[in-house]
Design a protein around this motif. Structure first.
Motif, short mmCIF file in Angstrom:
data_model
loop_
_atom_site.label_atom_id
_atom_site.label_comp_id
_atom_site.label_asym_id
_atom_site.label_seq_id
_atom_site.Cartn_x
_atom_site.Cartn_y
_atom_site.Cartn_z
N ASN A 27 40.48 31.58 29.98
CA ASN A 27 41.82 32.05 30.28
C ASN A 27 42.43 32.83 29.12
N VAL A 28 42.14 32.43 27.90
CA VAL A 28 42.69 33.13 26.75
C VAL A 28 42.13 34.53 26.66
N ILE A 29 40.85 34.67 26.88
CA ILE A 29 40.21 36.00 26.85
C ILE A 29 40.76 36.86 27.98
N ASP A 30 40.88 36.27 29.18
CA ASP A 30 41.44 37.02 30.32
C ASP A 30 42.86 37.48 30.03
N LEU A 31 43.65 36.61 29.41
CA LEU A 31 45.02 36.97 29.08
C LEU A 31 45.06 38.10 28.06
N ALA A 32 44.20 38.05 27.07
CA ALA A 32 44.16 39.11 26.06
C ALA A 32 43.79 40.45 26.69
N VAL A 33 42.80 40.43 27.59
CA VAL A 33 42.41 41.66 28.28
C VAL A 33 43.57 42.17 29.13
N ALA A 34 44.26 41.26 29.81
CA ALA A 34 45.39 41.66 30.66
C ALA A 34 46.51 42.30 29.83
N VAL A 35 46.77 41.77 28.65
CA VAL A 35 47.81 42.34 27.79
C VAL A 35 47.43 43.75 27.34
N VAL A 36 46.17 43.94 26.96
CA VAL A 36 45.72 45.27 26.52
C VAL A 36 45.80 46.26 27.68
N ILE A 37 45.32 45.86 28.84
CA ILE A 37 45.37 46.76 30.00
C ILE A 37 46.81 47.02 30.40
N GLY A 38 47.66 45.98 30.32
CA GLY A 38 49.08 46.16 30.64
C GLY A 38 49.75 47.16 29.72
N ALA A 39 49.41 47.11 28.45
CA ALA A 39 49.99 48.07 27.50
C ALA A 39 49.56 49.49 27.83
N ALA A 40 48.29 49.66 28.17
CA ALA A 40 47.81 50.99 28.54
C ALA A 40 48.45 51.45 29.84
N PHE A 41 48.61 50.53 30.77
CA PHE A 41 49.21 50.86 32.07
C PHE A 41 50.68 51.23 31.89
N THR A 42 51.38 50.58 30.97
CA THR A 42 52.77 50.91 30.70
C THR A 42 52.89 52.36 30.24
N SER A 43 51.95 52.80 29.45
CA SER A 43 51.95 54.18 28.99
C SER A 43 51.81 55.14 30.17
N VAL A 44 50.94 54.81 31.11
CA VAL A 44 50.75 55.65 32.29
C VAL A 44 52.03 55.69 33.12
N VAL A 45 52.63 54.54 33.35
CA VAL A 45 53.85 54.48 34.16
C VAL A 45 54.98 55.25 33.48
N ASN A 46 55.12 55.08 32.18
CA ASN A 46 56.15 55.84 31.47
C ASN A 46 55.93 57.34 31.59
N SER A 47 54.68 57.76 31.57
CA SER A 47 54.38 59.19 31.74
C SER A 47 54.76 59.66 33.14
N VAL A 48 54.51 58.83 34.15
CA VAL A 48 54.89 59.19 35.53
C VAL A 48 56.41 59.31 35.64
N VAL A 49 57.12 58.36 35.06
CA VAL A 49 58.59 58.42 35.13
C VAL A 49 59.11 59.65 34.40
N LYS A 50 58.60 59.89 33.20
CA LYS A 50 59.11 61.02 32.42
C LYS A 50 58.61 62.37 32.93
#
Length: 163
Positions: A27-50
């Protein structure tokens, strides 16, 4: 004194062992991967909004949602850098941009991750249930056959006529 040190050492070792066990769980490894992917995904969403949403909204006003604001204590005056020097601005454009970012993120997560996964899990559960039903049916047929064999053997042993 040495008993206290021994107990303290054992506590440190048990805490260390517990920490290692915590880190080694999946679970800890899965959570770490999810946080990294979430950070990258946030960048994509911010680009779509802007890059997409802001220009569409900009067709009706300013091109940057961040610049939409109202003055709570009029008049609001800004300097050349766009900083407010007089008045109290309410930055509702920033809030609108954040809400749009959240809604887009939630929609993408739901439609691309949650919905397909729930459909997959539902199909998997249906297949497993069907397999269990077939297994139960097969076992019931086997039990019936075994009962018939038992009855036949009992009948032969008792010397009765065989069917």
């Amino acid at each position: 004194m040495s008993a206290d040190k021994s107990t303290e050492t054992q506590e440190k070792e048990s805490v260390w062992e517990g920490f290692k066990a915590f880190l080694m769980r999946g679970n800890v490894i899965d959570l770490a991967v999810a946080v990294v992917i979430g950070a990258a995904f946030t960048s994509v969403v911010n680009s779509v909004v802007k890059g997409l949403i802001n220009p569409i909204v900009g067709a009706f006003g300013t091109k940057d949602l961040e610049k939409y604001r109202s003055c709570f204590k009029a008049p609001c005056e800004t300097n050349a850098a766009g900083e407010v020097v007089k008045g109290i601005p309410i930055m509702w454009g920033s809030m609108l941009s954040a809400v749009l970012t959240f809604l887009i993120t939630a929609a993408v997560v739901y439609f691309l991750m949650v919905l397909p996964m729930s459909r997959y899990l539902a199909r998997k559960a249906a297949r497993e249930q069907q397999a269990e039903e077939e297994q139960a049916e097969t076992e019931a047929e086997e039990i019936t056959l075994l009962r018939e064999i038992r009855d036949e053997l009992v009948a032969r042993r008792e010397g009765g006529p065989s069917t």
